[in-house]
Design an enzyme around this catalytic site. Sequence first.
Site, mmCIF file in Angstrom:
data_model
loop_
_atom_site.group_PDB
_atom_site.id
_atom_site.type_symbol
_atom_site.label_atom_id
_atom_site.label_comp_id
_atom_site.label_asym_id
_atom_site.label_seq_id
_atom_site.Cartn_x
_atom_site.Cartn_y
_atom_site.Cartn_z
ATOM 1 N N ALA A 15 0.943 -1.113 0.149
ATOM 2 C CA ALA A 15 -0.070 -0.250 -0.026
ATOM 3 C C ALA A 15 0.966 1.327 0.200
ATOM 4 O O ALA A 15 1.965 1.329 -0.742
ATOM 5 C CB ALA A 15 -1.115 -0.100 1.414
ATOM 6 N N SER A 16 0.281 2.175 0.653
ATOM 7 C CA SER A 16 1.123 3.672 0.531
ATOM 8 C C SER A 16 2.278 3.768 1.042
ATOM 9 O O SER A 16 3.070 4.494 0.967
ATOM 10 C CB SER A 16 0.208 4.510 1.193
ATOM 11 O OG SER A 16 -1.046 4.405 0.566
ATOM 12 N N THR A 17 2.887 2.665 1.939
ATOM 13 C CA THR A 17 4.112 2.586 2.577
ATOM 14 C C THR A 17 5.269 2.617 1.402
ATOM 15 O O THR A 17 6.355 2.920 1.834
ATOM 16 C CB THR A 17 4.282 1.292 3.492
ATOM 17 O OG1 THR A 17 4.034 -0.044 2.612
ATOM 18 C CG2 THR A 17 3.428 1.182 4.557
ATOM 19 N N LYS A 20 5.235 4.405 -1.143
ATOM 20 C CA LYS A 20 4.962 5.803 -1.936
ATOM 21 C C LYS A 20 6.440 6.582 -1.763
ATOM 22 O O LYS A 20 6.963 7.007 -2.881
ATOM 23 C CB LYS A 20 4.095 6.742 -1.553
ATOM 24 C CG LYS A 20 2.650 6.451 -1.949
ATOM 25 C CD LYS A 20 1.471 7.207 -1.325
ATOM 26 C CE LYS A 20 0.092 6.493 -2.213
ATOM 27 N NZ LYS A 20 -0.987 7.169 -0.865
#
Lengths: 375, 631
Positions: free
Chosen positions: B331-333, B335
């Site tokens: 997920a956004s980790t 980014k």
Amino acid sequence: MIFGSVERLEAQMRKPSIWFKLHIDAYLLMLLLVLMAVGLMVIYSAGGQSMDLGTRQIIRLSVAVFVMLALAQINPENYRRWAYPIYVIGTLMLVAVLLVGVVGKGAQRWIDLGFMRFQPSEIMKLIVPIAAAHFLASDALPARVGKVILAFVLILIPTLLIARQPDLGTSLLIAASGVFVIFLAGVSWKLIAAGAVALAGFIPVLWFYLMRDYQRQRVLTLFDPERDPLGSGYHIIQSTIAIGSGGISGKGWLQGTQSQLEFLPERHTDFIFAVFSEEFGLTGVILLLLLYLLIVFRGLYIAANAQTTFGSLLAGSITLTFFVYVFVNIGMVSGILPVVGVPLPLVSYGGTSMVTLLAGFGILMGIHTHRRMII
Amino acid sequence: MAARKRITIRDRQAEAALFYRRAVVALLAVFAMLALLVSNLYKLQVTRHEDFNTRSNDNRIRVLPVAPNRGLIYDRNGILLADNRPVYSLELVPEEIDDLTATVTSLAEMLAISEERQQKFLEQSRVSRRFKKIPLLENLTEQEVALISVSQHQYPGIYVEARLKRYYPFGDALTHAVGYVAKINKRDLENLDKAGKLANYKATRDIGKQGLERYYEDVLHGTVGYQEVEVNNRGRITRTVAFEPPVPGSDLRLSLDIQLQLKAQELLTGMRGAVVALDPRDGSVLALVSAPSYDPNPFVQGISGKAYRALLNSDDRPLINRTTQGQYPPASTVKPLLALLALNEGVVTPETRVWDPGWFRIEGVKRKYRDWKKWGHGWVDLYSAIEQSCNIYFFDAATKLGIDKIDEFASQFGFGEYTGIDIREESAGVQPSRSWKRARHGQPWYLGDTVNIGIGQGYWTATPLQLAHAIGIMARHGDNFTPRMVQSIQTDSGNIQLPPDQRPPVQLKKDTYWDEAIEGMRRVNHSEHGTARKAFADTSYVSAGKSGTAQVFSLKQDEEYDAEKLNKRKHDNAMFVAFAPLNNPQIVVAVAIENQGGGSSNAAPIARAVIDHYVETTGFESILPIGIPTP
């Protein structure tokens, strides 16, 4: 002269030693005592270094020695006189054993007298040579053919009765003791040859009709012990390992691993020679055989110098039978003869046969020491 | 008188001479027979002596293997994590017992041994080697040992055997890290045989099955010793002839801190998830927690089928090591990593601004990709995109970068590959690429797939350890490392320090890109709009972090996520990665929690607590130790 001279004996007779008066042959007694001492040493080792077996053996030996010394007091003339009656009684007892005997270890050997068990075949070991010697000595030697054949019958009856029990070892020894009498009585070599042929012819009969399965098994095992290493071959494999691993000097007293660790079966009885060989090596073995040889030599000396032909035949037979024990036992333990229940004389732990053996030597001493002065 | 007369008539002299001759013949025969005996005995005792001597020794000498003591396992501060403790078992030698069934029945009555166990024993006694001790009851209590000792004289052939068994004092806290040993089974035997190690395991009963116990099996096991004993014909030992002592296994010193481990485990109480804490300077693992866990000690003693099935069939899947095997969409980790790549590839600069209306659309495609914030973030730059976890910014960046570049770059951070940690139970996760999708799904790669990759979803999965590893590389500006549990191996001849495993570093065109991406992560934790600002409020240190919220359940177009309505198992996974301190990172933490909702609200506080605990107990080194070259 191998067996000494009569003249020397006669000289001895005129001034008899204390031993002679006690009817003891000191030379023979000493050899036997040494042998017994050796036996006790080995029994102590084979019995797991406990005084248990040794103590019991000492008691038995004492009894046996007492019997020997007692019999030495009897003038051999008496045996001759009673030869036939005791032969008949002995034979009847053998029949009785087969009819009402006590079964033990798969064989019927004992008569239960209530207070003790009695093994008639043991006494027959002495009665047969007495009867045979008396029978053959009653006429001039060499014996005639007919007489020899009758003597054979005399021997064969108890032999077969004992073989039926079955007790192959004892029947063999009894047959041998009788045959020795016949041989020593000077039966002609022709007859001996004929007898040998007859014996060879008898072997198939023995194999197929008289021998039991387990006995055949033992003979087969002799030729190839490895065919059943944990069954019938086990005894012989373990005992040859014991003997062979002893080497020249042996592992030392109480150091025999085969016996101390109990790989060796019947190590204090029939297979005690393996224990001895393992612990004392070939050196000890040769000394032991030398001891036996000296006893045989003394026995034959007594036989050769007996005053009567009966005495000579009886003493000679007893002596040679004693050697047969040695030969059969060592032969079987070292794997050149089938396993038959024959103890190593005076070394093996065990009762009856020892008494018989020493009784035999008692008779021998009697023959030697009961002498009439001959002018 | 008559007798005497006959003797005189018969030629006594001639008869005596005849006898004499026969006696000599007999004596010669005796000599011959003695010669036969002696020659045979000579053959046995001299010619074949060597052979028989060997056979005699074979008879009596038996070589018994002696098991080495297994090496112990300590944490970084020397606290014992895996111990060997004596356990007592009741063992019987069937050959020494006259009536085995009666003895077993009687003992069973005394010690309340189950019928099933008795049957198993009797079965075993039939097939086992002769004179071997066969266990009837294991793990005896002190009371049982006493009870047996008192009545032992009544039962010949029964023994109370003491043996060292593994014991894990921290129970379920380390199961997934340290692993456990259990009885050697048939498959283990086959493997040992294939590896040629069977001889070394002759006396060993247990073998490492999981975790470090398995990975370092060879180190921990040691070398078997031998006892040469003399046995009698019944196989009973009479004395020891020679003894070659076993070489005990080496001890392991971990980098793991049991206090931190326990803290992390406590933080995960009641949840399904994982916490990984690493020191990015050398890759040493500080904590490795997978929840829920289970007690490894029953496995050592032989777990019952029922208890094992309960673990196996539990919906919480306690047997899975979530730290190394749990595959979560990052997920956004990830980014910040995409930001790095975008900077490196010149797709964006820190100043590049993107308009976020709350949705993203690929040109010519109808489908809308939504931001988590329904109304959008408005204008966002690189920092605020990371800080507020703006999806639209990264949808845009990802589509501009393309899957090939993302794939290549992510691979450099270890995604889609085993980290190489010293635990075998590891999954590689999925780092999707064109070739991967074709091979896996038989489909070409679509641009829409790349959009999802931009927010760490779609096909992308990674283990918490991989996340910690990747963020650790980032924290150290590209310095690569292999995560490792064991710091040193302590042998008799001293400690073997395991040198850090150097890997090729990740290199960017400009080193400032690292600082720019990390600045975004700092803002996540410490700026006023940071998603994790609440979790990291008032820290004594400056840290960097990134939250992630992964959809487990994909929503239909235009459908809204409503936690209340959804089944708990379909709730979002909460992810969080963080490291500290910012200027000289010494701890990196990855947290994954299943079905707990948003990462910043659920996972971030756990990461914060772990870092806080580390600071409190260990503290940060402000200056690098002398003698160690700076990277």
